[in-house]
Design a protein around this motif. Structure first.
Motif, PDB file in Angstrom:
ATOM      1  N   ALA B  11       1.212  -1.160   0.372  1.00  0.00           N
ATOM      2  CA  ALA B  11       0.291   0.116  -0.154  1.00  0.00           C
ATOM      3  C   ALA B  11       0.806   1.285  -0.114  1.00  0.00           C
ATOM      4  CB  ALA B  11      -0.761  -0.012   1.418  1.00  0.00           C
ATOM      5  N   GLN B  12       0.857   2.475  -0.826  1.00  0.00           N
ATOM      6  CA  GLN B  12       1.604   3.035  -1.079  1.00  0.00           C
ATOM      7  C   GLN B  12       2.016   3.975   0.167  1.00  0.00           C
ATOM      8  OE1 GLN B  12       0.466   5.129  -4.302  1.00  0.00           O
ATOM      9  NE2 GLN B  12       1.727   7.091  -4.449  1.00  0.00           N
ATOM     10  N   ALA B  13       0.977   4.074   0.876  1.00  0.00           N
ATOM     11  CA  ALA B  13       1.689   4.392   2.408  1.00  0.00           C
ATOM     12  C   ALA B  13       2.932   3.989   3.201  1.00  0.00           C
ATOM     13  CB  ALA B  13       0.642   5.302   2.925  1.00  0.00           C
ATOM     14  N   LEU B  15       4.271   1.710   2.049  1.00  0.00           N
ATOM     15  CA  LEU B  15       5.680   1.262   1.656  1.00  0.00           C
ATOM     16  C   LEU B  15       6.377   2.370   1.621  1.00  0.00           C
ATOM     17  CD1 LEU B  15       7.497  -0.586  -0.542  1.00  0.00           C
ATOM     18  CD2 LEU B  15       6.112   0.727  -2.367  1.00  0.00           C
TER      19      LEU B  15
END
Lengths: 208, 106
Positions: B11-13, B15
Motif C-alpha cells: 500500500a503506497q503509504a 511502503l
C-alpha cells in the motif's frame, strides 16, 4: 480508504522505493561538505603560511613570525574540528541509536588523539631546534588526522574517506622525511587542496 | 493479479514508511515527528499505518520520555526488514517476468 491505496504497477512501485529511499537518505544522513571544506581551508591556509615561513631551502619566502603561523594553523584546525563535531552530532536529527553512539565515540577519539599528540609534542619539542619542533607538531597532528580518517572509512565503510586518510599518511611521511618546508608545501597543496576538492566534488554529487 | 505480494507493505503509504525506516542502520530509531515531516503525512494517517505495521510485527514503536515531554520512536524490526527485502525481490521478479521475452517469442 484513500487514493494512495490504489494499486501501483511494478515499475511505479520500484520507482517509489528508489525515490523514497533516496529522499530519506538525503534528509537523514549528515552533510559532509562543510567538514571537508573547513579542513581543506584550514590546511591550505595554515600550512601555506607555514610554508612561506620555512621556505624550501631554509630561507623564508615571507617574514611571517612562527608564532603567528602556528597559531593560524592550529586555530583554523580547531575551528574545523568544531564544524566536524557539529556534523557528527547531527543536532536536530530525529534519529537516535547506534549511529549516534558511534559518532560520539568517534568524536571523542579525535579529542583524545589530539590531547595525547599535544602532550608528546610539548614534552619532546622542547629539545629540538625551531624548524624541527614545528615539523614535530605538524607531522604528529597530521598523523592523528590520517589515522582517524582511515578509521572513519572503516567504521562507516566509506572507501574514499579511507583512501584520503591513507594518502594523508603517505604524504605526511614523505614530507616529514623531506623537511619542514616540503612538509608544509605537501600538506597545504595535497591535504588542504585535496580536502577542498573532495568537498566540492561531494557537493556537486549531493546536489544532483 | 499480484497475490504473492505482502499486503501489509503493498500500500503506497505503508511502503513509503517501510522504505524510509529501512534506510536507517539496524539499531537506529527515528522520532515520530521527524518521520511524519519526512513523509509529509498527517500524524493521524501515519499512526494508522504504523499500527498496521506494528500488528504485523514489522515495526517497533517505543514510547519514552525526554525530560517531561513524551517522545515516540519508530524502527523497523528484523522481521520488517526481511519482509521488505522479500517484497522488493517479488517486485523485481514481476518486472523481469514482464521484460524477459517468452521462449520462442522472437
Amino acid at each position: 480508504m484513500d487514493e494512495d491505496e490504489r494499486a501501483l504497477s511494478p515499475e511505479e512501485t520500484l520507482r517509489l522505493i528508489e525515490q523514497q529511499g533516496a529522499a530519506a537518505v538525503h534528509r537523514l544522513m549528515p552533510n559532509p561538505v562543510p567538514h571537508y571544506l573547513a579542513w581543506g581551508v584550514a590546511w591550505f591556509v595554515g600550512f601555506g603560511v607555514l610554508f612561506l615561513h620555512h621556505g624550501l631551502a631554509g630561507t623564508p619566502y615571507a617574514p611571517i613570525p612562527i608564532g603567528v603561523a602556528l597559531a593560524l594553523l592550529f586555530g583554523l584546525m580547531a575551528l574545523a574540528m568544531l564544524v566536524s563535531a557539529l556534523t557528527m552530532w547531527q543536532l536536530g536529527s530525529p534519529v537516535r541509536g547506534v549511529s549516534q553512539e558511534r559518532g560520539v565515540m568517534y568524536g571523542f577519539a579525535w579529542s583524545f588523539g589530539f590531547f595525547a599528540m599535544w602532550m608528546i609534542a610539548v614534552r619532546f619539542g622542547g629539545h629540538l631546534p625551531d624548524p624541527e619542533r614545528n615539523l614535530l607538531w605538524a607531522s604528529l597532528s597530521m598523523m592523528v588526522v590520517a589515522i582517524l580518517y582511515m578509521a572513519g572509512g572503516a567504521i562507516w565503510l566509506i572507501r574514499p574517506m579511507f583512501v584520503f586518510g591513507a594518502g594523508l599518511a603517505v604524504l605526511n611521511a614523505v614530507g616529514t622525511a623531506a623537511g619542514p618546508g616540503w612538509h608544509a608545501l605537501l600538506m597545504s597543496v595535497g591535504a588542504g587542496g585535496g580536502s577542498v576538492a573532495a568537498g566540492l566534488v561531494l557537493r556537486r554529487r549531493l546536489r544532483r | 493479479m499480484t497475490p504473492e505480494l505482502d499486503p501489509v507493505i503493498h500500500a503506497q503509504a505503508r511502503l513509503r514508511v517501510v522504505v524510509t525506516l529501512n534506510t536507517l542502520p539496524e539499531g537506529d530509531r527515528i522520532a515520530f515527528p521527524g518521520l511524519k515531516d519526512l513523509l509529509g503525512m498527517t500524524a493521524g494517517n501515519l499512526s494508522v499505518h504504523l499500527s498496521k505495521l506494528e500488528e504485523a510485527g514489522y515495526v517497533e514503536i517505543v514510547k519514552t520520555h525526554r525530560g517531561r515531554t513524551p517522545v515516540t520512536y519508530v524502527a523497523l524490526t528484523r522481521r520488517g526488514r526481511v519482509a521488505f527485502e522479500d517484497y522488493t525481490a517479488a517486485i523485481r521478479g514481476l518486472l523481469d517476468a514482464a521484460v524477459t521475452p517468452q521462449p520462442g517469442d522472437t
